[in-house]
Design a protein around this motif. Sequence first.
Motif, mmCIF file in Angstrom:
data_model
loop_
_atom_site.group_PDB
_atom_site.id
_atom_site.type_symbol
_atom_site.label_atom_id
_atom_site.label_comp_id
_atom_site.label_asym_id
_atom_site.label_seq_id
_atom_site.Cartn_x
_atom_site.Cartn_y
_atom_site.Cartn_z
ATOM 1 N N SER A 124 -20.432 11.268 6.857
ATOM 2 C CA SER A 124 -20.326 12.434 5.976
ATOM 3 C C SER A 124 -18.974 13.118 6.116
ATOM 4 O O SER A 124 -18.370 13.551 5.123
ATOM 5 C CB SER A 124 -21.448 13.424 6.274
ATOM 6 N N GLN A 157 -15.877 13.531 3.206
ATOM 7 C CA GLN A 157 -15.186 14.787 2.894
ATOM 8 C C GLN A 157 -13.680 14.655 3.077
ATOM 9 O O GLN A 157 -12.894 15.173 2.273
ATOM 10 C CB GLN A 157 -15.723 15.902 3.789
ATOM 11 N N SER A 176 -11.887 12.892 0.226
ATOM 12 C CA SER A 176 -12.065 13.514 -1.091
ATOM 13 C C SER A 176 -11.440 14.902 -1.068
ATOM 14 O O SER A 176 -12.132 15.913 -1.146
ATOM 15 C CB SER A 176 -13.559 13.595 -1.432
ATOM 16 N N ASP A 212 -20.311 7.009 -4.059
ATOM 17 C CA ASP A 212 -20.429 8.228 -3.251
ATOM 18 C C ASP A 212 -19.368 9.260 -3.633
ATOM 19 O O ASP A 212 -19.644 10.465 -3.712
ATOM 20 C CB ASP A 212 -20.303 7.890 -1.767
ATOM 21 N N GLU A 238 -19.581 13.099 -5.089
ATOM 22 C CA GLU A 238 -18.892 14.167 -4.367
ATOM 23 C C GLU A 238 -17.947 14.940 -5.285
ATOM 24 O O GLU A 238 -17.910 16.174 -5.262
ATOM 25 C CB GLU A 238 -18.115 13.551 -3.194
ATOM 26 N N ARG A 239 -17.190 14.223 -6.098
ATOM 27 C CA ARG A 239 -16.225 14.885 -6.977
ATOM 28 C C ARG A 239 -16.917 15.618 -8.127
ATOM 29 O O ARG A 239 -16.412 16.634 -8.618
ATOM 30 C CB ARG A 239 -15.234 13.875 -7.552
ATOM 31 N N LYS A 271 -19.452 17.380 -7.963
ATOM 32 C CA LYS A 271 -19.842 18.718 -7.498
ATOM 33 C C LYS A 271 -18.745 19.730 -7.792
ATOM 34 O O LYS A 271 -19.019 20.906 -8.039
ATOM 35 C CB LYS A 271 -20.131 18.690 -6.002
#
Length: 398
Positions: free
Chosen positions: A93, A97, A100, A128, A132-133, A135
């Motif tokens: 995780s 992060q 990204s 994934d 993530e992006r 969001k």
Amino acid sequence: MKRIQLFYSFLAALGPIYDSAEGLSPSSFLNRRTLIQAIGGGVSSAILSGEPIKPVFADEGQPADDSAVFQVYKVIPDSSEALSPSLQALDASTFLQRISPNQGGALWLGEHHNSLRDHKMQAKLLRDLFVERAKAGTNVAVGLEQVQMQFQPVLDEFIAGKLTADELKLMVQWDKRWVWPFEGYQEIFLTAQELGIPLIALNVNSEDLALVDQGGLPALPRQTLLNYVSDPAGFAQFASSAQFRTYVDYVIRPSYDLHLALGLLKNTMSGEKLDQQMSFRNFYSGRILWDETMANRAFAWTDANPGGLLIGLVGADHVKFSNGIPGRYARMATSSSNAASISVMLNPTLIDSKPAGSVGMFSGSTASSPDMITLQLRYLKDGVNDETLVGLPSSTGG
């Protein structure tokens, strides 16, 4: 101005680190591109004995499911006199992060073209990162070394749902211009099409690269060169540092010497026979044009999509030690934005970090632990010319 730029930002492995030395097997197919890619992942006895070969998956038959555990390490470079880089283990995780960044930029996933495991990891990271992006409401695109610039319209048609994967393969002339098995990349293409993620062709057109193979950069018409190199002054300046010269001596020149020893420099990348063996100047010119073009194409997209993240799928050799694509992209981004340039080596081996031809190519030649891999290069700092100063730790960097 904040910018992420490390020699390798991360090393990522899906399951055990594999041995890439047996990635090729005899067949009736042969061209210089195949042989060049073979050198990047280890040379089998088929090459050394001069037998024709074709690319296959180096890790074929080994498990590569998405549920396997990622082992991720951040590389912590050391610019002190000790030049002692270290590794920091990260959980999945945290890794997601870190790769990204809020400001967007380019994420370079250094692959082994003949590794199904690498491509499975790329497909998983793509999905994934898309989530993530989303969001943050920012765009994602995929940059492809595997596809040449002239075929950008084909990629656009595919993402629009107007072409099947088989039609895409045919229309980008995959088997002629790339040759590594399309099946390894198919999940990536289908994931991008499903999610509507733009695909960006990064590579130099074979017809133009052949001109460079034969006559160096002066052989390209000026306008053609500018299609690939939008910043000629920066392109020239990048190659002038002591750091880059060290990179050339460690990465590019040994690769040339190995090609020469194996008799692989009698043809251009696209297969045209040369009147005489390719000179180092032309070999080097083709390599830096390739890297500059891919960085330039990536920057064009991120510059037009502020905050967006381009995920570049490129060979590991173009990613390592920063001075390939990542450093060139960072140079461009620094001039107009704070976009990040992040490097990830997928399933790295000892062969990846040593000069071509300097590591045994058979069993026992790869690293079973990431701390055996060379993480950083030492170079003589610019302006150090006095022989009495050359040996001082303060005269070097890394």
